[in-house]
Design a protein around this motif. Structure first.
Motif, short mmCIF file in Angstrom:
data_model
loop_
_atom_site.label_atom_id
_atom_site.label_comp_id
_atom_site.label_asym_id
_atom_site.label_seq_id
_atom_site.Cartn_x
_atom_site.Cartn_y
_atom_site.Cartn_z
N VAL A 37 4.28 6.10 -5.39
CA VAL A 37 4.24 6.23 -6.70
C VAL A 37 3.27 7.29 -7.22
CG1 VAL A 37 3.74 4.95 -9.00
CG2 VAL A 37 5.41 4.04 -7.23
N GLU A 38 2.00 7.06 -6.79
CA GLU A 38 0.79 7.54 -7.27
C GLU A 38 0.70 9.26 -6.69
OE1 GLU A 38 -3.05 5.67 -6.97
OE2 GLU A 38 -2.17 4.11 -8.18
N THR A 39 1.44 9.49 -5.60
CA THR A 39 1.32 10.86 -4.97
C THR A 39 2.81 11.52 -5.27
OG1 THR A 39 1.88 10.16 -2.77
CG2 THR A 39 -0.43 10.21 -3.41
N LEU A 64 0.80 -1.21 -0.03
CA LEU A 64 0.04 0.00 -0.02
C LEU A 64 0.78 1.20 0.06
CD1 LEU A 64 -2.66 -1.24 2.58
CD2 LEU A 64 -3.18 -0.78 0.05
N ALA A 65 1.86 1.41 0.88
CA ALA A 65 2.69 2.52 0.79
C ALA A 65 3.50 2.77 -0.31
CB ALA A 65 3.65 2.20 2.02
N ARG A 84 -9.65 3.12 0.41
CA ARG A 84 -9.97 3.60 1.87
C ARG A 84 -8.95 4.34 2.32
NH1 ARG A 84 -10.92 -0.60 5.78
NH2 ARG A 84 -11.67 1.23 7.07
N LEU A 85 -7.66 3.67 1.95
CA LEU A 85 -6.42 4.51 2.28
C LEU A 85 -6.36 5.94 1.65
CD1 LEU A 85 -3.40 5.00 3.37
CD2 LEU A 85 -2.67 3.62 1.42
N THR A 90 -6.17 -6.31 4.86
CA THR A 90 -6.00 -6.41 3.39
C THR A 90 -6.28 -8.04 2.90
OG1 THR A 90 -3.61 -7.38 4.24
CG2 THR A 90 -3.86 -5.12 3.71
N THR A 91 -7.14 -8.63 3.74
CA THR A 91 -7.71 -9.74 2.94
C THR A 91 -8.89 -9.30 2.05
OG1 THR A 91 -9.31 -10.28 4.82
CG2 THR A 91 -7.37 -11.64 4.68
#
Length: 174
Positions: A22-24, A16-17, A160-161, A150-151
């Motif tokens: 990458v996206e921000t 997730l991090a 959500r993040l 994360t399931t």
């Protein structure tokens, strides 16, 4: 703003991090990466733990002072580790979002631990037995945080993040 990722190894923190970075364009500070560098330079695993968190705090502080979004990626298994991030953000007047990743399906968690790729030179991911020992000593979190199981599908957790990050940034600007 500081986004603190915590949770057991193999629960999806780095997945997730990394995507968020990458996206921000955020600065991604990985304690595992720091420990890997320390080990490549002759330190033993017993010597790197607290020192790696200290280095991560210093690197994060430098970028937070410059007004950048910083993602702190570490297990943060005990109150002292968590307090370090909280206190760092407070000392700099930075917003602090805590994200805890969990993997409620124990079989899936084990599969992830046993099959994941290693993208960090000098780092050796913990074995399932080591993760189980960490589970036994992992202090339950009681702070205000976003818990991501994360399931759930990765895209759901990531959305959500992103919503929580957007809300936190909006509150700072508002």
């Amino acid at each position: 703003m500081l986004v603190e990722f915590g949770g057991l190894p193999g629960t999806g923190k780095s997945t997730l991090a990394g995507r968020l970075a990458v996206e921000t364009g955020a600065v991604w500070v990985r304690v595992d990466e720091i420990e890997g560098a320390m080990r490549r330079n002759g330190l033993t695993p017993e010597q790197t733990g607290v020192a790696a968190y200290s280095v991560a705090h210093d690197v994060a502080a430098n970028h937070l002072r410059r007004g950048l979004l910083v993602l702190a990626d570490a297990v943060n298994p005990v109150a002292e580790a968590r307090a370090g991030w909280r206190d760092l953000a407070a000392s700099l007047g930075s917003r602090h979002l805590v994200v805890e990743t969990v993997c409620a399906d124990i079989d899936e968690h084990r599969r992830r631990v046993e099959t994941r790729d290693n993208d960090l030179p000098g780092w050796v991911h913990p074995t399932w037995a080591q993760v189980q020992r960490t589970m036994a000593s992992y202090q339950p979190r009681t702070d205000d945080r976003l818990v991501l199981d994360t399931t759930d599908p990765l895209e759901d957790s990531y959305q959500r993040l992103m919503a929580a990050v957007h809300l936190s940034v909006t509150q700072v600007r508002g």
